[in-house]
Write a protein that holds these residues in place. Sequence first.
Motif, PDB file in Angstrom:
ATOM      1  N   SER A 111      37.311  61.811  56.214  1.00 17.13           N
ATOM      2  CA  SER A 111      38.169  63.105  55.946  1.00 17.13           C
ATOM      3  C   SER A 111      37.242  64.304  57.398  1.00 17.13           C
ATOM      4  N   PRO A 160      27.641  60.497  46.256  1.00 16.10           N
ATOM      5  CA  PRO A 160      28.917  60.516  46.353  1.00 16.10           C
ATOM      6  C   PRO A 160      28.690  59.683  45.045  1.00 16.10           C
ATOM      7  N   THR A 171      35.536  55.631  41.715  1.00 17.46           N
ATOM      8  CA  THR A 171      37.005  56.306  42.309  1.00 17.46           C
ATOM      9  C   THR A 171      37.282  54.914  43.032  1.00 17.46           C
ATOM     10  N   GLU A 190      38.174  57.234  52.095  1.00 16.78           N
ATOM     11  CA  GLU A 190      38.882  57.788  52.535  1.00 16.78           C
ATOM     12  C   GLU A 190      38.074  59.410  52.568  1.00 16.78           C
ATOM     13  N   ASP A 191      37.559  59.125  51.380  1.00 14.46           N
ATOM     14  CA  ASP A 191      36.394  60.893  51.309  1.00 14.46           C
ATOM     15  C   ASP A 191      35.863  60.544  52.897  1.00 14.46           C
TER      16      ASP A 191
END
Length: 448
Positions: A330, A313, A319, A326-327
């Motif tokens: 999803s 990641p 980020t 949040e990723d």
Amino acid sequence: MSPVRGREDDAPRSAPRPPSTGAAVLRFMAGSLAALLVVVLGGYFALRSVTIAEAERDTRELVRIDGQLVQAAGLSNGLKTGDRRALERLDDLVQGQVLGGSVVRVKLWTADGRILYADEPRLIGRRFVLDEEERELFETGGSEAELSELGRDENAFERGERRLLEAHTVVRLPDGTPVMFELYQRFSSVTASAERLLRALAPPLLGGLLVLLLFQTPLAWSMARRLRRGHEERERLLAAAVEASSRERRRIAADLHDGVVQDLAGVAFGLAPLADEERREGRPQRAEVVDEAVGRLRQGVRDLRALLLEIHPPTVAATGLEAAIEDLLSPLRAAGVEATLEVEDEVAAGGRHDELLYRVAREAVRNAREHAEPSRVSVTVRRTTDGGTGLRVEDDGRGFEGAERDRRRAEGHLGLPLLEELVAHAGGTTRIASWPGRGTLIEVEVPA
Ligand SMILES: Nc1ncnc2c1ncn2[C@@H]1O[C@H](COP(=O)(O)OP(=O)(O)OP(=O)(O)O)[C@@H](O)[C@H]1O
Ligand SMILES: [Mg+2]
């Protein structure tokens, strides 16, 4: 989730850190000294009870011998009526042969509790209740000895003494009437001999134990140090293992990205115009086949890119914690789970433990996805009261029992244990609570 007690792991946990070497040794020495104290006190009381038993035996013997002497030379029937000559005869014998030394009082009793004679004249003729054992003595004969209860009425004149042993035996008047001969002996001689013994034994005993302690202390010191080193070594290895694994992931991701992914994307790009060409040349079926192939290639490239994201990641530093978590959520949302994330502004600005918190969130969310079948997952990141950061991941899935976790762990699934170790390594605490059938809560706090 109501605050029902979890089935396991309900208390905050962190891998135990060994105390400092000095503290460990101090604790060891304090423990040893306490043990020493127990030995000395225990020894004193054991000695005392032995000497008391010994003294009682001696006093029993003394009352038996003195009783025989009194029966043979001092008793006459006149004692029953308080005859003065009879009393004087007995008193002469008692004063001359029995009293003195450690014997401080002599009494002669009838079976119904009247004092026929005592070397203290005020007692003669008085009546007291004999206790069970004394009454029995009239039937069984023999002699007995015990510590005196100086509070009893019959002992009003002996209270000046600190502690006394009293002994009884049954003798007979010339006409055969049984009477009880009683004498009182000073007890101080008994404690004195226990203390004498102890004084003699204590120095070599204590000295020996102290020497033992002195020999053991360096041993304890080196053991505590070795233990601590082992612990540090383990932590270093763990950190190195984690680092090595992410390096390896980075390498695989880079290889895939620069090799297969680029190649497949290039092939798809090259094939796409072919379909148009075939169509222009009136071969729509061929064009469709090529279209399908291109479509599959593109899907493959997309899947590969998703996989790359999974195995390597983007760094949290790049980020930010909020976007990174949040990723993670999803895929859950795509599967229809209500997934929420709440990050306090103060924490969103970034902190020293973001990478760690991200790892924890990733493992917890992945576990929820793989094991829980939840309908709701919530993640919150907050500042704690002491300025640290707290992460909370909660799901309403099927939960688990301690036994299940242990079994998975034995099979080599180390998601949660590794997470706990990492958090403890950073000086934080982990709380894992699960309610079978109702959900799971993972809470981590790391210091500022
Ligand atoms: N949120 C959850 N809901 C239900 N069960 C869970 C949850 N989290 C963990 N478990 C149970 O605890 C076990 C241990 O979890 P852990 O993360 O340590 O290992 P794993 O997920 O099985 O394997 P790994 O993490 O190594 O891929 C899981 O196998 C699962 O049975
Ligand atoms: Mg797991």
